[in-house]
Enzyme design. Structure first.
Site, mmCIF file in Angstrom:
data_model
loop_
_atom_site.group_PDB
_atom_site.id
_atom_site.type_symbol
_atom_site.label_atom_id
_atom_site.label_comp_id
_atom_site.label_asym_id
_atom_site.label_seq_id
_atom_site.Cartn_x
_atom_site.Cartn_y
_atom_site.Cartn_z
ATOM 1 N N HIS A 189 -41.050 -51.508 -12.355
ATOM 2 C CA HIS A 189 -41.133 -51.829 -10.777
ATOM 3 C C HIS A 189 -42.638 -52.194 -10.334
ATOM 4 O O HIS A 189 -43.737 -51.753 -10.863
ATOM 5 C CB HIS A 189 -40.984 -50.308 -10.186
ATOM 6 C CG HIS A 189 -39.358 -50.175 -10.033
ATOM 7 N ND1 HIS A 189 -38.746 -48.762 -10.081
ATOM 8 C CD2 HIS A 189 -38.159 -50.837 -10.091
ATOM 9 C CE1 HIS A 189 -37.529 -48.763 -9.928
ATOM 10 N NE2 HIS A 189 -37.400 -50.392 -10.027
ATOM 11 N N HIS A 223 -47.764 -39.853 -7.395
ATOM 12 C CA HIS A 223 -46.491 -40.778 -6.805
ATOM 13 C C HIS A 223 -45.693 -40.173 -5.542
ATOM 14 O O HIS A 223 -44.835 -40.063 -5.405
ATOM 15 C CB HIS A 223 -45.461 -40.859 -7.985
ATOM 16 C CG HIS A 223 -44.546 -42.248 -7.729
ATOM 17 N ND1 HIS A 223 -43.673 -41.989 -6.885
ATOM 18 C CD2 HIS A 223 -44.942 -43.300 -8.081
ATOM 19 C CE1 HIS A 223 -42.935 -43.129 -7.126
ATOM 20 N NE2 HIS A 223 -43.848 -43.958 -7.689
ATOM 21 N N ASP A 261 -44.736 -51.536 -8.256
ATOM 22 C CA ASP A 261 -45.898 -50.482 -7.674
ATOM 23 C C ASP A 261 -46.393 -49.933 -9.118
ATOM 24 O O ASP A 261 -47.293 -49.240 -8.841
ATOM 25 C CB ASP A 261 -45.425 -49.274 -6.739
ATOM 26 C CG ASP A 261 -44.304 -48.403 -7.365
ATOM 27 O OD1 ASP A 261 -43.371 -49.113 -8.132
ATOM 28 O OD2 ASP A 261 -44.327 -47.271 -7.090
ATOM 29 N N HIS A 262 -46.093 -50.510 -10.185
ATOM 30 C CA HIS A 262 -46.531 -49.919 -11.556
ATOM 31 C C HIS A 262 -47.066 -50.966 -12.396
ATOM 32 O O HIS A 262 -47.853 -50.828 -13.377
ATOM 33 C CB HIS A 262 -45.437 -49.241 -12.216
ATOM 34 C CG HIS A 262 -45.088 -47.936 -11.596
ATOM 35 N ND1 HIS A 262 -45.516 -46.665 -12.144
ATOM 36 C CD2 HIS A 262 -44.246 -47.452 -10.586
ATOM 37 C CE1 HIS A 262 -44.901 -45.558 -11.295
ATOM 38 N NE2 HIS A 262 -44.223 -46.290 -10.400
ATOM 39 N N HIS A 265 -34.591 -42.842 -14.741
ATOM 40 C CA HIS A 265 -34.636 -43.658 -13.426
ATOM 41 C C HIS A 265 -33.844 -44.924 -13.277
ATOM 42 O O HIS A 265 -33.192 -45.089 -13.928
ATOM 43 C CB HIS A 265 -36.531 -44.212 -13.630
ATOM 44 C CG HIS A 265 -36.733 -44.712 -12.327
ATOM 45 N ND1 HIS A 265 -36.626 -43.887 -10.970
ATOM 46 C CD2 HIS A 265 -37.621 -45.638 -11.974
ATOM 47 C CE1 HIS A 265 -37.394 -44.562 -10.096
ATOM 48 N NE2 HIS A 265 -38.042 -45.781 -10.810
#
Length: 310
Positions: A65, A270, A67-68, A141
């Site tokens: 993802h 997070h 944001d990682h 996830h």
């Protein structure tokens, strides 16, 4: 050994929290840093931290993802400009290699060091040397996501200097052999076994860093007996339905994992940008009701992992 939090927000950056990245300071243990995830702006956060980009050795990505991992192209190219000429290894899910190679190729980037990318197929041990073991397990996830368990190997016990002095053993090379557990013969003919003069091994430390996940068995398995567990806590318990729908965890989910796994310290990260000020304290209180030794990370905050003394 110290954790340094470069970004602690979820989804997108806010004025208070950048997106996810964590550094593990191993300067005392191996002279390097290990990074976990690299959200957009990570290299900017590093400039405001004591972390040395040129001394990074391994970069672990939990999942793909944005944001990682959107910070990877800039960080990888900048590493060349700050003296990073030693090899860098990356671990992460399938697709990581294609993402990195495409970004570097399209931008015409040149790295002044060797980059190796190993994509994860199986759970289990992915790295081991004479000091550390790194294991991984799948989490729950929306896309494939991994957590990492970093285990420091036990250190040899201390040499019993006082005991040797009482016996009149002369200092020097014999001490080194005894510390290695070898048998030695003294000038006067006495024979000593090193095993009798070395204390119990010093237990290694265990740090577990998870990616985005629901409460799940994989997280508990990795966190078993850890000194420190880093677990996402995107939502409060009041948003449990939302957390479950988007495969995220609440502060209570994180605390349950820590408590059931027997982890010593829990650090939550997070966090959704909806939690500011007193709302963050609410998340912490929820977790502490289940697992007393709980913390909430904030950007540019560090947590030292002390060695257990046997």
């Amino acid at each position: 050994m110290e954790l340094y939090f470069l970004g602690t927000g979820a989804g997108m950056p806010s004025k208070q929290r950048n997106v996810t990245s964590i550094a593990l300071n191993l300067l005392d243990e191996r002279g390097t840093y290990w990074l976990f995830d690299c959200g957009e702006g990570t290299q900017h956060q590093i400039m405001h931290s004591p972390v040395k980009l040129g001394r990074t050795e391994i970069l672990f990505v939990t999942h793909l993802h944005g944001d990682h991992l959107y910070g990877l192209p800039g960080l990888l190219t900048s590493r060349s400009y700050v003296g990073g000429d030693t090899p860098l290894k990356m671990f992460g899910p399938k697709g990581l290699k294609r993402f990195v190679e495409t970004a570097l190729e399209v931008s015409g980037a040149h790295l002044g060091y060797t980059l190796t990318i190993e994509e994860l197929d199986e759970e289990g041990v992915i790295f081991e040397d004479d000091k550390f073991i790194v294991e991984t397990a799948r989490l729950e996830h929306r896309i494939e996501c991994f957590g990492y368990r970093i285990t420091e190997k036990d250190l040899p016990g201390k040499l019993m200097m006082d005991k040797l002095k009482e016996l009149g053993v002369p200092a020097g090379p014999l001490y080194g052999k005894l510390k290695q557990g070898e048998q030695v013969e003294l000038p006067d003919g006495r024979k000593l076994d090193g095993q009798d003069f070395v204390g119990a091994p010093l237990p290694g430390r265990v740090v577990v860093i998870l990616g985005d996940t629901r409460y799940c068995e994989g997280a508990k398995r990795l966190a078993r007996g850890a000194d420190v567990l880093v677990h996402e806590a995107t939502f409060s318990q009041a948003k449990q339905d939302l957390a479950y729908a988007f495969d995220h965890a609440t502060s209570i989910d994180a605390a349950r994992v820590a408590e059931e796994a027997g982890a010593k310290s829990l650090i939550m990260t997070h966090l959704s940008s909806r939690y500011q000020g007193d709302d963050v304290e609410e998340l912490l209180l929820e977790a502490k009701a289940i697992h007393g030794d709980s913390y909430i990370a904030k950007d540019l905050w560090s947590f030292e992992i002390h060695r257990k003394m046997s």
